[in-house]
Design an enzyme around this catalytic site. Sequence first.
Site, mmCIF file in Angstrom:
data_model
loop_
_atom_site.group_PDB
_atom_site.id
_atom_site.type_symbol
_atom_site.label_atom_id
_atom_site.label_comp_id
_atom_site.label_asym_id
_atom_site.label_seq_id
_atom_site.Cartn_x
_atom_site.Cartn_y
_atom_site.Cartn_z
ATOM 1 N N GLU A 1 -6.451 -10.483 -1.424
ATOM 2 C CA GLU A 1 -7.276 -10.256 -0.225
ATOM 3 C C GLU A 1 -8.742 -10.147 -0.616
ATOM 4 O O GLU A 1 -9.483 -9.296 -0.112
ATOM 5 C CB GLU A 1 -6.829 -8.970 0.506
ATOM 6 N N GLU B 1 0.796 -1.242 0.000
ATOM 7 C CA GLU B 1 0.000 0.000 0.000
ATOM 8 C C GLU B 1 0.824 1.285 0.000
ATOM 9 O O GLU B 1 0.539 2.215 0.756
ATOM 10 C CB GLU B 1 -0.959 -0.007 1.209
ATOM 11 N N ASN C 1 2.051 -5.152 -3.191
ATOM 12 C CA ASN C 1 0.633 -5.438 -2.926
ATOM 13 C C ASN C 1 -0.122 -4.142 -2.633
ATOM 14 O O ASN C 1 0.362 -3.304 -1.859
ATOM 15 C CB ASN C 1 0.569 -6.363 -1.692
ATOM 16 N N ASP D 1 -12.497 -9.947 -1.088
ATOM 17 C CA ASP D 1 -13.815 -10.020 -0.457
ATOM 18 C C ASP D 1 -14.750 -9.070 -1.204
ATOM 19 O O ASP D 1 -14.308 -8.068 -1.765
ATOM 20 C CB ASP D 1 -13.802 -9.761 1.060
ATOM 21 N N HIS E 1 -10.630 -5.686 -2.437
ATOM 22 C CA HIS E 1 -11.702 -5.483 -1.444
ATOM 23 C C HIS E 1 -12.816 -4.698 -2.128
ATOM 24 O O HIS E 1 -12.692 -3.495 -2.343
ATOM 25 C CB HIS E 1 -11.184 -4.694 -0.237
HETATM 26 O O1 9MR Z 1 -7.978 -7.872 8.202
HETATM 27 C C1 9MR Z 1 -7.028 -7.098 8.884
HETATM 28 C C2 9MR Z 1 -7.645 -6.573 10.181
HETATM 29 O O2 9MR Z 1 -7.849 -7.640 11.074
HETATM 30 C C3 9MR Z 1 -6.723 -5.542 10.794
HETATM 31 O O3 9MR Z 1 -7.352 -4.941 11.908
HETATM 32 C C4 9MR Z 1 -6.341 -4.491 9.785
HETATM 33 C C5 9MR Z 1 -5.372 -3.509 10.376
HETATM 34 O O4 9MR Z 1 -4.831 -2.649 9.432
HETATM 35 O O5 9MR Z 1 -5.745 -5.109 8.663
HETATM 36 C C6 9MR Z 1 -6.616 -5.955 8.004
HETATM 37 O O6 9MR Z 1 -6.008 -6.472 6.842
HETATM 38 C C7 9MR Z 1 -5.640 -5.512 5.863
HETATM 39 C C8 9MR Z 1 -4.406 -6.020 5.153
HETATM 40 O O7 9MR Z 1 -3.389 -6.296 6.076
HETATM 41 C C9 9MR Z 1 -3.918 -5.030 4.113
HETATM 42 N N1 9MR Z 1 -4.975 -4.678 3.193
HETATM 43 C C10 9MR Z 1 -6.215 -4.277 3.790
HETATM 44 C C11 9MR Z 1 -6.702 -5.311 4.782
HETATM 45 C C12 9MR Z 1 -8.084 -4.941 5.312
HETATM 46 O O8 9MR Z 1 -8.018 -3.772 6.047
#
Ligand code: 9MR
Length: 433
Positions: free
Chosen positions: A257, A149, A191, A259, A228
């Site tokens: 990722e 990111e 990513n 969803d 997402h």
């Molecule tokens: O799913 C993850 C969630 O449990 C955490 O609280 C969050 C914290 O930043 O991160 C989520 O996963 C993220 C991933 O690491 C990077 N891309 C976005 C995902 C969804 O927020």
Amino acid sequence: MSTLVAATVGAAVLAASPASGAASTLAAAAQQSGRYFGTAVAANKLGDSTYVGILNREFDMVTAENEMKMDATEPNQNQFSYGNADRIVNQARGQGKRIRGHALAWHSQQPGWMQNMSGTALRNAMLNHVTQVATYYRGKIYAWDVVNEAFADGNSGGRRDSNLQRTGNDWIEAAFRAARAADPGAKLCYNDYNTDNWSHAKTQGVYRMVQDFKSRGVPIDCVGFQAHFNSGNPVPSNYHTTLQNFAALGVDVQITELDIEGSGNTQAQQYQGVTQACLSVPRCTGITVWGIRDTDSWRASGTPLLFDGSGNKKAAYNSVLNVLNSGTGTTPPTTTTTTSSNPGGGGCTATYSEGEKWNDRFNGNVTVTGTDNWVVTVTVSSPQRIIATWNTSATWSSANVMTARPNGSGNTFGFTIQHGGNWNWPSISCQAA
Ligand code: 9MR
């Protein structure tokens, strides 16, 4: 003759056992085309038997949802902590599953000590983190999200401001080089999210970075598309174009990722489209969903996953499984045929090559060698329709069968197929006229 026999036998088997040939889990279905199907896993759910049952049955790739992030693995500077990450890694490896590492360097979820750093000290701390974690897991990771990111949302197409970015624009390539040195066997990925739509500035910015890295020999092997989606950020109709264009830079692409918020058929169709987009790109090596049951999701209220809160398969699950089983977009057809029809000999060869792809249609090109006076038959399969042609004079013997002849434009011609969900290539045969 032999084709006819095989088709007849195949039909008989199919009638006796409709499920014959179809895989019954996501992983097995994806493996049919050499791909994987993964999920994010949370260490604190490994005691939930429903969760672990689905995990073990359906998936062959695992991503730690939070446990390999910087705050989890280096809570104090130079003190590394792998307990929860190892629980996930060991569970997965014990079941013969592979692991995507997520993530080595990121502006978010940094440990407190790192958030307050800057300049050379931060750059060195970041590189040390990348080196230590990638070394610890050397040989166990299929692909690392080396940098996560790093691009800005909106129309700039540039980098996101962060403490890491302020250490210098080369922080990303420095992280990739450190990761390569630490674990030469892992694929190294960039990513990000909101990079799915080819026309978005952020997508273009990442594309330019990957293009630049490839041209300068920065070690990058893959690009992860988080995917997402929800009603405000729907699956783009040009998704396969995005994946294909990145792959054409010489990197693998992965959906990392996935969803999609929603329910029922609408959600199932969107999952189908994403799966189809991956299958239509040979270098799209796999798909990971961001959790197992809706209740496991970071967006639980949007019910964005493939299993409901009780662990039942949703319509979206069935649509993904069916697309994976159909293998559409992945099976190369017979691409060349040589036929000699005139008594004096003089055969020809027609070679098909893929052209651009869109949500509803794709282009194909045929190049003929051997004679300038050819007749090429192009047969598409239902519900496909040829909706445009160029550089040829075409006639149709039925809706599915086009006969192409030279029209003075040379020996390469093309056409557009409206695919109606069937991505198979047409069959081509050539005759010297
Ligand atoms: O799913 C993850 C969630 O449990 C955490 O609280 C969050 C914290 O930043 O991160 C989520 O996963 C993220 C991933 O690491 C990077 N891309 C976005 C995902 C969804 O927020």
